[in-house]
Scaffold this active site. Structure first.
Site, PDB file in Angstrom:
ATOM      1  N   ARG A  85     -20.035 -42.975  -6.334  1.00 23.85           N
ATOM      2  CA  ARG A  85     -18.663 -42.786  -6.208  1.00 23.85           C
ATOM      3  C   ARG A  85     -18.287 -43.879  -7.328  1.00 23.85           C
ATOM      4  NH1 ARG A  85     -19.846 -40.050  -3.175  1.00 23.85           N
ATOM      5  NH2 ARG A  85     -19.682 -39.743  -0.886  1.00 23.85           N
ATOM      6  N   SER A 106     -13.013 -41.836   3.484  1.00 21.77           N
ATOM      7  CA  SER A 106     -13.440 -43.234   3.348  1.00 21.77           C
ATOM      8  C   SER A 106     -12.753 -44.236   2.832  1.00 21.77           C
ATOM      9  CB  SER A 106     -14.801 -43.112   2.932  1.00 21.77           C
ATOM     10  OG  SER A 106     -15.609 -42.257   3.546  1.00 21.77           O
ATOM     11  N   GLU A 126     -13.113 -47.940  -1.535  1.00 22.32           N
ATOM     12  CA  GLU A 126     -13.193 -46.575  -2.153  1.00 22.32           C
ATOM     13  C   GLU A 126     -11.996 -46.302  -2.899  1.00 22.32           C
ATOM     14  OE1 GLU A 126     -15.724 -43.642  -0.615  1.00 22.32           O
ATOM     15  OE2 GLU A 126     -14.277 -42.233  -1.126  1.00 22.32           O
TER      16      GLU A 126
END
Ligand code: FAD
Length: 337
Positions: A163, A237, A333
């Site tokens: 990520r 998320s 995130e």
């Protein structure tokens, strides 16, 4: 160029939180994008690049110019089993995956149904079910917001990680991605090893899955497990799965034998953030209209009229309780604006 002013961004983001952009414009061509970038520069205003808005949490009025990327392009060339596609940054990611799968071009089918645009995909190196976009990535084109000059980034230059990419770190807010090139195959390696995917294939009695089978299974799994942003505001998320050293992982495993952890090639371990949050009793929690999804503790949701500050407050308390109980820090995130 005359941008719109005081535009509510709620309809442009999957969290559906109301916050106003001081100035707002869409870029459907490179010329429009260059004009918008030059306008913000001459006005001395900050710029914010918006794709599908599925990884952004709005917490206040967005000062400066929001540029909504709508650059559409699909070019494919085939050489033997190798398929090279160049895709405009404004194309919807899932539509592109479907377009590839329809043609039997494999490589990105495990990433079906991820919301958002192609231009944002390299930004956090999107991934799901054992595959990241980096695995098919060739290069991307981007515009330097300081100079308006175009530049091509190779895969190495993007420095993809979990990520992560250079665009989330050193080059944050420096470039607008305008097109991405991927390499696919008409004879691809099938990634069916991820537990959820292999279970779904078994359930369907599929032993030798095709690209289309994986695509269908991933869609079914995601529709079962993840909240649909059209029905309940969320950004997927909210936290990354924390990566810890081998010694920390083994100490945690001794204390919590059920803790799911995934060993990484470099010896570190990725912990399931959802499990840590769930163990702290947060799954399904709700405070006003800010909440934690009832079936997926990693997803924070807006039940209706939550604002960004309420979501951040909830997120901070979740981070604190996971830290207090497990000594593990959860990193966000989602991009906070
Ligand atoms: C229900 C749900 C499920 C999700 N599942 C996953 C998943 O499985 N895996 C995963 O990795 N992610 C997942 N996400 C997160 C999200 O879909 C991805 O991060 C996606 O790539 C965001 O795309 P976007 O166009 O909506 O980006 P935005 O939210 O618009 O922007 C995200 C960031 O990228 C920047 N950006 C956007 N476009 C550009 C551009 N052209 N150039 C430069 N910067 C740009 C923005 O400035 C911002 O910082 C999920 C989200 C939701 C809501």
């Amino acid at each position: 160029m005359t941008p719109l002013s005081n535009i509510d961004l709620a309809p442009y983001t999957s969290f559906r939180i109301h916050a106003v952009a001081e100035y707002f414009t869409k870029a459907t061509t490179i010329d429009e994008l260059l004009e918008a970038v030059a306008w913000a520069r001459t006005q001395g205003l900050p710029m914010h690049i918006l794709g599908g808005g599925s990884n952004v949490l709005l917490t206040k009025t967005v000062k400066g110019l929001v540029i909504h990327i709508r650059l559409m392009e699909r070019v494919a060339s085939i050489e033997g089993t190798r398929v090279t596609v160049r895709i405009g940054a404004g194309e919807t990611w899932h539509n592109i995956v479907s377009w590839m799968v329809d043609r039997g071009w494999g490589g990105l089918e495990n990433l079906a149904l991820i919301p958002g645009t192609v231009g944002a995909a390299p930004m956090q190196n999107i991934g799901a079910y054992g595959v990241e976009q980096a695995s098919c990535f060739v290069e991307l084109d981007a515009i330097d917001v300081a100079t308006g000059e175009s530049r091509t980034f190779t895969k190495d230059e993007c420095a993809f990680g979990y990520r992560e990419s250079v665009f989330k770190r050193e080059l944050r807010d420096r470039y607008v991605i305008t097109a991405v090139t991927y390499r696919l195959s008409t004879d691809p390696v099938i990634h069916a090893g991820y537990r959820d995917v292999s279970d779904e294939l078994s359930l369907r009695g599929i032993v030798q899955p095709t690209v289309g089978d994986i695509y269908a299974c991933v869609i079914a799994i995601r529709q079962r497990k993840l909240p649909d942003p059209r029905l309940i505001g969320n950004a997927g998320s909210f936290f990354k799965n924390p990566v810890v050293s081998a010694s920390v992982a083994s100490a945690l495993r001794d204390q919590y034998p059920l803790l799911p952890l995934y060993q990484q090639p470099d010896g570190s371990s990725k912990l399931a953030a959802a499990w840590l949050i769930d163990q702290c009793g947060w799954k399904g929690a709700r405070e006003g209209d800010a909440g934690v999804h009832a079936h997926q503790a990693l997803v924070l949701v807006n039940h209706g009229s939550a604002d960004g500050a309420q979501i951040i407050d909830l997120a901070t308390r979740i981070q604190q309780s996971v830290h207090d109980r497990f000594g593990v820090d959860l990193e966000r995130e989602v991009n906070v604006w």
